[in-house]
Design an enzyme around this catalytic site. Structure first.
Site, PDB file in Angstrom:
ATOM      1  N   HIS A 178       0.030   5.597   1.141  1.00  0.00           N
ATOM      2  CA  HIS A 178      -0.908   6.614   1.618  1.00  0.00           C
ATOM      3  C   HIS A 178      -0.808   7.826   0.690  1.00  0.00           C
ATOM      4  O   HIS A 178       0.299   8.243   0.325  1.00  0.00           O
ATOM      5  CB  HIS A 178      -0.578   7.033   3.044  1.00  0.00           C
ATOM      6  CG  HIS A 178      -0.558   5.890   4.007  1.00  0.00           C
ATOM      7  ND1 HIS A 178      -1.498   4.897   3.987  1.00  0.00           N
ATOM      8  CD2 HIS A 178       0.294   5.582   5.015  1.00  0.00           C
ATOM      9  CE1 HIS A 178      -1.229   4.021   4.942  1.00  0.00           C
ATOM     10  NE2 HIS A 178      -0.145   4.409   5.570  1.00  0.00           N
ATOM     11  N   ARG A 217      -4.341   0.617  -2.097  1.00  0.00           N
ATOM     12  CA  ARG A 217      -3.755  -0.729  -2.118  1.00  0.00           C
ATOM     13  C   ARG A 217      -3.427  -1.159  -3.548  1.00  0.00           C
ATOM     14  O   ARG A 217      -4.202  -0.914  -4.466  1.00  0.00           O
ATOM     15  CB  ARG A 217      -4.722  -1.723  -1.478  1.00  0.00           C
ATOM     16  CG  ARG A 217      -5.060  -1.388  -0.030  1.00  0.00           C
ATOM     17  CD  ARG A 217      -6.098  -2.340   0.555  1.00  0.00           C
ATOM     18  NE  ARG A 217      -6.458  -1.941   1.905  1.00  0.00           N
ATOM     19  CZ  ARG A 217      -7.426  -1.069   2.197  1.00  0.00           C
ATOM     20  NH1 ARG A 217      -8.136  -0.527   1.206  1.00  0.00           N
ATOM     21  NH2 ARG A 217      -7.678  -0.744   3.434  1.00  0.00           N
ATOM     22  N   GLN A 227       0.798  -1.215   0.000  1.00  0.00           N
ATOM     23  CA  GLN A 227       0.000   0.000   0.000  1.00  0.00           C
ATOM     24  C   GLN A 227       0.832   1.267   0.000  1.00  0.00           C
ATOM     25  O   GLN A 227       2.040   1.251   0.264  1.00  0.00           O
ATOM     26  CB  GLN A 227      -0.926   0.010   1.208  1.00  0.00           C
ATOM     27  CG  GLN A 227      -0.201  -0.021   2.556  1.00  0.00           C
ATOM     28  CD  GLN A 227      -1.156  -0.096   3.726  1.00  0.00           C
ATOM     29  OE1 GLN A 227      -1.381   0.888   4.422  1.00  0.00           O
ATOM     30  NE2 GLN A 227      -1.736  -1.284   3.947  1.00  0.00           N
TER      31      GLN A 227
END
Length: 482
Positions: free
Chosen positions: A104, A314, A102
């Site tokens: 952010h 993701r 992942q």
């Protein structure tokens, strides 16, 4: 204002543990016994605010109480800088199997994505929602036990070394992407034109090596499902073929990828872990993950603190929603060593049984400490002093104090302790926490030496009294850094 007992909000995800958080928070009852519990949130996030126990016996959520009196609850400085909100989100997490690969989102991508999904009418709790709020998420993790992860991109030569060792078609395609050079900006090799159009706008200033890293990452996360078990076999063969010289780091990277391949047998994105830095943290060690940095948590229990955001993009290793396009728009492809935000004032920290973690942002800091009536040495600080000996000598002893303003959360992680302010004294045992309003000022965290024990002989069963006994406890203290 009083100290508020604050309750953690449980989060049940497929990668969580069936025992670790249940034990820490004493949840071995009812239906939670067999559920995977992944995270416990101490939160002012709009989607999952923590309940506070009021002196009246009522329960109000943290965000409502902050809205009612922001200056008293979070302080004037935090109110002016962030508004009437909790500036950070504090969690305890336990990963039994690897989390998703992942990223952010960076700030402008978070704002744009949040507004775009609102305009599309996607519900905030919808499974296909990528942006739960408009904030970039800068995250820090502190291990509470041995913790393994993959964080950020490793040096290009390290990526090539590992991928070349893996006899798998996707790995070979990734090697080709890492070595196919762009000779003219804006004219990528034709086979990578589809990936290059997904690069962020900043890529116009990237060196060619960073473009190649982007392409190799794109190859893995967009690859179709592979034959079940083929990734694990190829990764184990690479591990067995490693030369002893320089084996430690490569071995850790391969172990992370093997563990991911066991959990996600057909997902080629696990090969991205060979492009990334393996991070092995002992208790008390930490890593900081700014927005845009790719990462995957593999195994362990840790404290996590972040800007007040639940945004996760993701790329793979998950049963949840993937958003590859938006992830790539925020992806930081620059190879770099993982960032450790631990304080450098270890001479003072060792004396005070306290470690602080202060990344260079204004939303949060974290402290990990111990209280002990026996005053024995805490092995964690001794180990960190040894690790950071040069920094300790450079900066010398410094007096360390916990912040006396701002919104603070104190969690007892082991044993028991006393939390004292000018207004109140509260005893905490393992798994219990308090929210300390900014208005309460200085806080002292000390030993709980009073415990009810039997003081009579065998003939006076049931007789007890408050006596002083040896006591200890450990804690996490989340706060703004001011």
């Amino acid at each position: 204002m009083p100290l508020y007992r604050i309750e953690a909000v449980p989060k049940h995800y497929a990668w969580g543990s069936r025992t670790r958080l249940q034990t820490m928070f004493h949840l071995h009852s009812g239906g939670q016994r067999d559920e995977r519990l992944a995270e416990m949130w101490f939160s002012g996030h709009p989607q999952s605010p923590s309940p506070l126990a009021l002196p009246t016996g009522e329960k109000h959520d943290l965000l409502s109480e902050i809205h009612a009196d922001p200056v008293a609850m979070v302080g004037e400085q935090a109110s002016q800088e962030f508004g009437p909100v909790m500036p950070y989100l504090f969690k305890i997490i336990a990963a039994e199997i690897p989390l998703s690969l992942q990223v952010h989102p960076v700030d402008f991508e978070a704002r744009a994505g949040f507004n775009r999904e609102n305009d599309l009418g996607i519900a905030l709790d919808a499974s296909e929602r990528s942006f739960k709020d408009s904030l970039a998420k800068n995250e820090m993790l502190v291990a509470l036990e041995p913790f393994s992860a993959s964080v950020g991109f490793a040096a290009l030569n390290e990526q090539l070394r590992l991928l070349r060792a893996v006899d798998h078609p996707v790995a070979r395609s990734m090697v080709h992407a890492l070595t196919a050079r762009t000779f003219h900006v804006g004219q990528p090799p034709q086979e990578y034109a589809a990936s290059d159009v997904m690069m962020p706008m900043s890529s116009i200033a990237w060196p060619d090596s960073r473009r190649r890293i982007f392409r190799a990452f794109h190859v893995a996360i967009t690859a179709p499902p592979v034959k079940a078990g083929s990734l694990e076999v190829a990764l184990r063969q690479a591990l067995d073929g490693l030369p002893e010289l320089g084996k430690t780091r490569a071995e850790a990277a391969l172990h992370n990828a093997i563990e991911a391949a066991q959990a996600f047998e057909t997902d080629a994105s696990v090969l991205c872990l060979l492009m990334m830095n393996p991070v092995e943290l002992a208790e008390g060690e930490s890593v900081y993950i700014p927005a845009g940095l790719p990462h995957a948590y593999i195994h362990g229990t840790a404290a996590e603190i972040m800007t007040n955001s639940d945004n996760v993009l993701r790329a793979g290793m998950t049963v949840k929603h993937k958003d590859i396009a938006n992830l790539l728009h925020s992806l930081n492809c620059q190879p770099a060593t993982p960032i450790d935000p631990s304080s450098s004032a270890f001479a003072a920290l060792a004396i005070q049984d306290l470690i602080t973690y202060r990344p260079k942002i204004s939303e949060y800091m974290l402290a990990y400490g111990r209280v002990d009536s026996a005053s024995g040495a805490w092995p964690i600080t001794g180990r960190l002093i040894q690790r950071y000996g040069e920094l300790m000598q450079k900066y010398g002893p410094q007096r360390l104090q916990l912040p006396s303003s701002g919104p603070r959360v104190l969690l007892c992680t082991e044993g028991s302790l006393l939390c004292t302010t000018d207004r109140q004294r509260v005893k905490l045992t393992q798994g219990e926490a308090v929210f300390i309003p900014a208005e309460d000022g200085h806080v002292d965290i000390g030993v709980d030496t009073s415990e009810t024990v039997n003081t009579a002989g065998a003939g006076a069963a049931g007789s007890s009294a408050e006596v002083s006994v040896a006591s200890h406890g450990s804690y996490l203290f989340a706060s703004t850094p001011f």
